[in-house]
Design a protein around this motif. Sequence first.
Motif, PDB file in Angstrom:
ATOM      1  N   LYS A   6       0.894  -1.277   0.078  1.00  0.00           N
ATOM      2  CA  LYS A   6       0.005  -0.026   0.017  1.00  0.00           C
ATOM      3  C   LYS A   6       1.056   1.309   0.054  1.00  0.00           C
ATOM      4  O   LYS A   6       2.047   1.371   0.762  1.00  0.00           O
ATOM      5  CB  LYS A   6      -0.859   0.012   1.267  1.00  0.00           C
ATOM      6  CG  LYS A   6      -1.762   1.089   1.351  1.00  0.00           C
ATOM      7  CD  LYS A   6      -2.707   1.100   2.639  1.00  0.00           C
ATOM      8  CE  LYS A   6      -3.537   2.383   2.653  1.00  0.00           C
ATOM      9  NZ  LYS A   6      -4.329   2.401   3.914  1.00  0.00           N
ATOM     10  N   TYR A   7       0.784   2.070  -0.916  1.00  0.00           N
ATOM     11  CA  TYR A   7       1.551   3.300  -1.058  1.00  0.00           C
ATOM     12  C   TYR A   7       0.799   4.532  -0.357  1.00  0.00           C
ATOM     13  O   TYR A   7      -0.432   4.768  -0.078  1.00  0.00           O
ATOM     14  CB  TYR A   7       1.588   3.812  -2.354  1.00  0.00           C
ATOM     15  CG  TYR A   7       2.160   2.589  -3.534  1.00  0.00           C
ATOM     16  CD1 TYR A   7       3.405   1.964  -3.059  1.00  0.00           C
ATOM     17  CD2 TYR A   7       1.528   2.454  -4.433  1.00  0.00           C
ATOM     18  CE1 TYR A   7       3.687   1.211  -3.736  1.00  0.00           C
ATOM     19  CE2 TYR A   7       1.847   1.283  -5.477  1.00  0.00           C
ATOM     20  CZ  TYR A   7       2.996   0.599  -4.925  1.00  0.00           C
ATOM     21  OH  TYR A   7       3.551  -0.395  -5.908  1.00  0.00           O
ATOM     22  N   VAL A   8       1.653   5.284   0.502  1.00  0.00           N
ATOM     23  CA  VAL A   8       1.133   6.019   1.527  1.00  0.00           C
ATOM     24  C   VAL A   8       2.025   7.342   1.316  1.00  0.00           C
ATOM     25  O   VAL A   8       3.237   7.393   1.329  1.00  0.00           O
ATOM     26  CB  VAL A   8       1.154   5.396   2.775  1.00  0.00           C
ATOM     27  CG1 VAL A   8       0.805   6.628   3.821  1.00  0.00           C
ATOM     28  CG2 VAL A   8       0.549   4.275   2.922  1.00  0.00           C
ATOM     29  N   ASN A   9       1.131   8.644   1.652  1.00  0.00           N
ATOM     30  CA  ASN A   9       1.810   9.745   1.983  1.00  0.00           C
ATOM     31  C   ASN A   9       1.379  10.657   3.206  1.00  0.00           C
ATOM     32  O   ASN A   9       0.109  10.615   3.267  1.00  0.00           O
ATOM     33  CB  ASN A   9       1.498  10.686   0.679  1.00  0.00           C
ATOM     34  CG  ASN A   9       2.162  10.581  -0.576  1.00  0.00           C
ATOM     35  OD1 ASN A   9       3.414  10.191  -0.552  1.00  0.00           O
ATOM     36  ND2 ASN A   9       1.324  10.497  -1.587  1.00  0.00           N
ATOM     37  N   TYR A  20       5.452   9.583  -7.206  1.00  0.00           N
ATOM     38  CA  TYR A  20       5.768   8.535  -6.189  1.00  0.00           C
ATOM     39  C   TYR A  20       5.224   9.012  -4.920  1.00  0.00           C
ATOM     40  O   TYR A  20       4.720   9.951  -4.920  1.00  0.00           O
ATOM     41  CB  TYR A  20       7.284   8.579  -6.193  1.00  0.00           C
ATOM     42  CG  TYR A  20       8.080   9.665  -5.336  1.00  0.00           C
ATOM     43  CD1 TYR A  20       8.282   9.616  -4.091  1.00  0.00           C
ATOM     44  CD2 TYR A  20       8.471  10.941  -6.292  1.00  0.00           C
ATOM     45  CE1 TYR A  20       8.825  10.978  -3.431  1.00  0.00           C
ATOM     46  CE2 TYR A  20       9.275  11.830  -5.778  1.00  0.00           C
ATOM     47  CZ  TYR A  20       9.136  11.960  -4.199  1.00  0.00           C
ATOM     48  OH  TYR A  20       9.605  13.085  -3.742  1.00  0.00           O
ATOM     49  N   SER A  21       5.095   7.921  -3.950  1.00  0.00           N
ATOM     50  CA  SER A  21       4.713   8.179  -2.789  1.00  0.00           C
ATOM     51  C   SER A  21       5.846   8.197  -1.774  1.00  0.00           C
ATOM     52  O   SER A  21       6.923   7.620  -2.112  1.00  0.00           O
ATOM     53  CB  SER A  21       3.890   6.983  -2.647  1.00  0.00           C
ATOM     54  OG  SER A  21       2.770   6.710  -3.188  1.00  0.00           O
ATOM     55  N   HIS A  22       5.599   8.647  -0.546  1.00  0.00           N
ATOM     56  CA  HIS A  22       6.841   8.693   0.398  1.00  0.00           C
ATOM     57  C   HIS A  22       7.169   7.440   0.737  1.00  0.00           C
ATOM     58  O   HIS A  22       8.262   7.126   1.103  1.00  0.00           O
ATOM     59  CB  HIS A  22       6.478   9.706   1.483  1.00  0.00           C
ATOM     60  CG  HIS A  22       6.659  11.086   1.113  1.00  0.00           C
ATOM     61  ND1 HIS A  22       7.815  11.777   0.803  1.00  0.00           N
ATOM     62  CD2 HIS A  22       5.654  12.251   1.003  1.00  0.00           C
ATOM     63  CE1 HIS A  22       7.517  13.091   0.750  1.00  0.00           C
ATOM     64  NE2 HIS A  22       6.418  13.263   0.750  1.00  0.00           N
ATOM     65  N   ASN A  75       2.233  -3.218  -9.431  1.00  0.00           N
ATOM     66  CA  ASN A  75       1.430  -3.285  -8.025  1.00  0.00           C
ATOM     67  C   ASN A  75       1.865  -3.973  -6.895  1.00  0.00           C
ATOM     68  O   ASN A  75       1.677  -3.722  -5.653  1.00  0.00           O
ATOM     69  CB  ASN A  75      -0.220  -3.604  -8.216  1.00  0.00           C
ATOM     70  CG  ASN A  75      -0.583  -2.520  -9.239  1.00  0.00           C
ATOM     71  OD1 ASN A  75      -0.817  -1.262  -8.965  1.00  0.00           O
ATOM     72  ND2 ASN A  75      -1.267  -3.259 -10.442  1.00  0.00           N
ATOM     73  N   THR A 107      -3.808   2.345  -9.346  1.00  0.00           N
ATOM     74  CA  THR A 107      -4.403   3.514  -8.865  1.00  0.00           C
ATOM     75  C   THR A 107      -3.528   4.631  -9.082  1.00  0.00           C
ATOM     76  O   THR A 107      -2.199   4.421  -9.775  1.00  0.00           O
ATOM     77  CB  THR A 107      -4.606   3.734  -7.352  1.00  0.00           C
ATOM     78  OG1 THR A 107      -3.086   3.661  -6.743  1.00  0.00           O
ATOM     79  CG2 THR A 107      -5.153   2.306  -6.713  1.00  0.00           C
ATOM     80  N   ASP A 108      -3.913   5.977  -8.830  1.00  0.00           N
ATOM     81  CA  ASP A 108      -2.753   7.004  -9.134  1.00  0.00           C
ATOM     82  C   ASP A 108      -1.844   7.150  -8.070  1.00  0.00           C
ATOM     83  O   ASP A 108      -1.113   7.989  -7.878  1.00  0.00           O
ATOM     84  CB  ASP A 108      -3.678   8.499  -9.573  1.00  0.00           C
ATOM     85  CG  ASP A 108      -4.509   8.714  -8.145  1.00  0.00           C
ATOM     86  OD1 ASP A 108      -4.379   8.139  -7.286  1.00  0.00           O
ATOM     87  OD2 ASP A 108      -4.959   9.827  -8.337  1.00  0.00           O
ATOM     88  N   MET A 109      -1.426   6.281  -7.066  1.00  0.00           N
ATOM     89  CA  MET A 109      -0.545   6.177  -6.109  1.00  0.00           C
ATOM     90  C   MET A 109       0.480   5.127  -6.710  1.00  0.00           C
ATOM     91  O   MET A 109       0.286   4.195  -7.003  1.00  0.00           O
ATOM     92  CB  MET A 109      -0.992   5.808  -4.841  1.00  0.00           C
ATOM     93  CG  MET A 109      -2.188   6.550  -4.127  1.00  0.00           C
ATOM     94  SD  MET A 109      -1.384   8.217  -3.704  1.00  0.00           S
ATOM     95  CE  MET A 109      -0.396   7.540  -2.104  1.00  0.00           C
ATOM     96  N   TYR A 110       1.882   5.817  -6.457  1.00  0.00           N
ATOM     97  CA  TYR A 110       2.769   4.930  -7.371  1.00  0.00           C
ATOM     98  C   TYR A 110       3.990   4.728  -6.335  1.00  0.00           C
ATOM     99  O   TYR A 110       4.124   5.309  -5.071  1.00  0.00           O
ATOM    100  CB  TYR A 110       3.584   5.764  -8.295  1.00  0.00           C
ATOM    101  CG  TYR A 110       2.319   6.119  -9.494  1.00  0.00           C
ATOM    102  CD1 TYR A 110       1.639   5.126 -10.034  1.00  0.00           C
ATOM    103  CD2 TYR A 110       2.255   7.577  -9.612  1.00  0.00           C
ATOM    104  CE1 TYR A 110       0.658   5.600 -10.912  1.00  0.00           C
ATOM    105  CE2 TYR A 110       1.241   7.766 -10.579  1.00  0.00           C
ATOM    106  CZ  TYR A 110       0.479   6.822 -11.222  1.00  0.00           C
ATOM    107  OH  TYR A 110      -0.532   7.252 -12.216  1.00  0.00           O
TER     108      TYR A 110
END
Length: 146
Positions: A6-9, A20-22, A75, A107-110
């Motif tokens: 799971k990508y998270v900011n 990119y995500s943090h 993913n 999704t639009d989270m990378y």
Amino acid sequence: MSQSVKYVNPEGACPAQGLYSHLARVKAGEMIFVAGQLAVGADGGVVGVGDFDAQFKQVFKNLGDVLKGVGCDFNDVAKFTTYLVASQHIPGFMRCRAELFPSLFATDMYAPNTLLIVDRLVKEEFLIEVEAVVRARDPDSAGDKA
């Protein structure tokens, strides 16, 4: 989309400076470390000598082929590390990612990405190399080949 990555900011973090995500939260499981992929074609030759866009596309095709070979896809990527041989390629890198990533990710989270500028890669013709850390799919997942 993989529920294992799971990508998270996080709240309070500064905005990411690109696509990119943090961070990526990865559920416990087997990790795969993918060697840096280069613009190498099926015949073993360098693809797109002097053409950053062509090399970018080939690198991500090669990454996709490696991921597919172990029953994964983009993913499942927890992190990329990208190496460019010149800072002048950063705008092209950002543009190519913006064009390609919506078709690779659900999704639009990378995935998080660290971007480095290096003196050269293994052959001077190479302009970009990308490596990945991947969370393997559970053995009972459909399509898992490794």
